[in-house]
Design a protein around this motif. Structure first.
Motif, PDB file in Angstrom:
ATOM      1  N   ARG A  37       0.825  -1.208   0.000  1.00 42.67           N
ATOM      2  CA  ARG A  37       0.000   0.000   0.000  1.00 42.67           C
ATOM      3  C   ARG A  37       0.858   1.257   0.000  1.00 42.67           C
ATOM      4  NH1 ARG A  37      -3.567  -1.218   4.901  1.00 42.67           N
ATOM      5  NH2 ARG A  37      -4.063   0.990   4.789  1.00 42.67           N
ATOM      6  N   LEU A  38       1.984   1.223   0.690  1.00 42.43           N
ATOM      7  CA  LEU A  38       2.884   2.372   0.690  1.00 42.43           C
ATOM      8  C   LEU A  38       3.522   2.564  -0.678  1.00 42.43           C
ATOM      9  CD1 LEU A  38       4.549   1.963   4.195  1.00 42.43           C
ATOM     10  CD2 LEU A  38       3.295   3.976   3.392  1.00 42.43           C
ATOM     11  N   PHE A 136      -1.522  10.115   9.315  1.00 40.20           N
ATOM     12  CA  PHE A 136      -1.436  10.534  10.717  1.00 40.20           C
ATOM     13  C   PHE A 136      -0.385   9.663  11.417  1.00 40.20           C
ATOM     14  CE2 PHE A 136      -5.757  11.336   9.269  1.00 40.20           C
ATOM     15  CZ  PHE A 136      -6.003  12.636   9.698  1.00 40.20           C
ATOM     16  N   VAL A 137       0.508  10.312  12.176  1.00 41.08           N
ATOM     17  CA  VAL A 137       1.566   9.600  12.890  1.00 41.08           C
ATOM     18  C   VAL A 137       1.308   9.724  14.389  1.00 41.08           C
ATOM     19  CG1 VAL A 137       4.047   9.384  13.269  1.00 41.08           C
ATOM     20  CG2 VAL A 137       3.194  10.134  11.041  1.00 41.08           C
ATOM     21  N   PHE A 138       0.749   8.671  15.000  1.00 47.52           N
ATOM     22  CA  PHE A 138       0.496   8.679  16.441  1.00 47.52           C
ATOM     23  C   PHE A 138       1.768   8.273  17.181  1.00 47.52           C
ATOM     24  CE2 PHE A 138      -3.796   8.435  14.842  1.00 47.52           C
ATOM     25  CZ  PHE A 138      -4.534   9.183  15.753  1.00 47.52           C
ATOM     26  N   THR A 139       2.092   9.032  18.229  1.00 53.18           N
ATOM     27  CA  THR A 139       3.296   8.775  19.024  1.00 53.18           C
ATOM     28  C   THR A 139       2.889   8.570  20.480  1.00 53.18           C
ATOM     29  OG1 THR A 139       3.597  11.169  19.269  1.00 53.18           O
ATOM     30  CG2 THR A 139       4.807  10.088  17.477  1.00 53.18           C
ATOM     31  N   ASP A 195      -3.315   5.932   7.169  1.00 54.36           N
ATOM     32  CA  ASP A 195      -3.516   6.724   5.961  1.00 54.36           C
ATOM     33  C   ASP A 195      -4.827   7.503   6.048  1.00 54.36           C
ATOM     34  OD1 ASP A 195      -5.574   4.935   5.408  1.00 54.36           O
ATOM     35  OD2 ASP A 195      -4.449   3.837   3.881  1.00 54.36           O
ATOM     36  N   MET A 196      -5.209   8.160   4.953  1.00 53.27           N
ATOM     37  CA  MET A 196      -6.403   8.995   4.977  1.00 53.27           C
ATOM     38  C   MET A 196      -7.697   8.188   4.939  1.00 53.27           C
ATOM     39  SD  MET A 196      -5.422  12.050   5.438  1.00 53.27           S
ATOM     40  CE  MET A 196      -6.656  13.226   4.866  1.00 53.27           C
ATOM     41  N   ASP A 197      -7.584   6.891   4.703  1.00 51.77           N
ATOM     42  CA  ASP A 197      -8.738   6.003   4.856  1.00 51.77           C
ATOM     43  C   ASP A 197      -8.818   5.461   6.284  1.00 51.77           C
ATOM     44  OD1 ASP A 197      -9.573   6.243   2.212  1.00 51.77           O
ATOM     45  OD2 ASP A 197      -8.170   4.688   1.536  1.00 51.77           O
ATOM     46  N   LEU A 198      -7.916   5.956   7.131  1.00 49.46           N
ATOM     47  CA  LEU A 198      -7.794   5.524   8.526  1.00 49.46           C
ATOM     48  C   LEU A 198      -7.506   4.028   8.616  1.00 49.46           C
ATOM     49  CD1 LEU A 198     -10.574   7.713  10.206  1.00 49.46           C
ATOM     50  CD2 LEU A 198      -8.136   8.198   9.913  1.00 49.46           C
ATOM     51  N   GLN A 199      -6.715   3.553   7.650  1.00 48.83           N
ATOM     52  CA  GLN A 199      -6.213   2.187   7.653  1.00 48.83           C
ATOM     53  C   GLN A 199      -4.758   2.212   8.125  1.00 48.83           C
ATOM     54  OE1 GLN A 199      -8.166  -0.623   6.820  1.00 48.83           O
ATOM     55  NE2 GLN A 199      -9.726   0.977   6.947  1.00 48.83           N
TER      56      GLN A 199
END
Length: 257
Positions: A37-38, A136-139, A195-199
């Motif tokens: 996917r990337l 989105f990068v959650f830390t 990603d923007m699909d929240l996957q």
């Protein structure tokens, strides 16, 4: 005298044993990455949310979160990524919280994932309308417990790092009766990218540093919480690099033995 053939076989066996000795840190986290996917949809523009993906971190770790996020931002930018201001995410998040409610129960710290998902969809939609955001990068700052009893140097290993204990207080030595099998609190950085699909595209964890130190004032020896938390920038940067590999390739992965 031993037969030459036996000696040769023994040497081969010993060399094989040496070769099998780990040349890397065996505690490194087993990352998960969606390579296909990337490759299909490369990620270049990111934002780091100010909230955890899971339950909030301990209060004393939350205090350090802005500084850690700043170093994550710098690392990503140094590796060619565009990182949007966190304040923009915060504004969209606060707007969505007013609409759907706070997903975190202030009493228990538990997260209502249905509400969290509704908020993230709203935030995603706002970013999609106004930016070219890709992910989105959650830390999340995590805390766990490990002993410092590995060998004579008393090194603790977790999530790809190796650390020696710190002393806190007026003393300069550790009591001879100190129980090295006792576990100390340590911190790690978990990075999760959506990603923007929240996957989910990627998740991994890198060790940072101990949040406990040996109390040099104690005659019998004990751990106490460190006054200066995660102050070693080199340790923090090492953990960040481990936590982001191979999303951002790190030549030192999987860590020092």
């Amino acid at each position: 005298m031993l037969p030459k053939k036996f000696i040769a076989l023994l040497l081969v066996s010993l060399l094989g044993a040496c070769a099998s000795t780990p040349t890397y840190n065996p505690t490194v986290y087993d990352f998960q990455i969606e390579e296909d996917r990337l490759a299909e949809s490369p990620v270049r523009t990111l934002v780091i949310p100010h909230v955890n993906l899971g339950s909030p971190s301990r209060g004393y770790l939350e205090d350090e979160a802005p500084r850690i996020d700043a170093r994550v931002t710098a690392y990503l930018k140094d590796n060619g990524y565009e990182v949007l201001p966190q304040r923009t995410f915060r504004q969209h998040w606060n707007t969505a919280v007013r609409a759907f409610g706070n997903p975190v129960d202030p009493t228990t710290g538990r997260v209502n994932m249905k509400t969290f998902s509704q908020i993230m969809q709203s935030v995603r939609d706002q970013f999609a309308e106004t930016t070219d955001l890709d992910a989105f990068v959650f830390t999340d700052l995590l805390e766990l417990e490990v002993p410092f009893n590995n060998g004579l140097k008393h090194i603790a290993r977790w999530h790809g790092v190796a650390r020696r204990p710190a002393l806190q207080g007026p003393g300069t030595s550790v009591s001879a009766d100190f129980d090295w099998s006792r576990e100390a609190s340590v911190a790690s950085l978990q990075v999760t990218i959506f990603d923007m699909d929240l996957q989910r595209l990627f998740v991994s964890v890198g060790g940072l540093d101990a949040t406990d130190a040996i109390d040099a004032r104690s005659s019998t020896g004990r751990y106490v919480r460190r006054r200066n938390m995660l102050e070693n920038d080199a340790y923090v940067d090492e953990g960040i690099a481990l936590a982001l590999h191979p999303f951002v390739p790190n030549k030192n992965w999987p860590g020092i033995p």
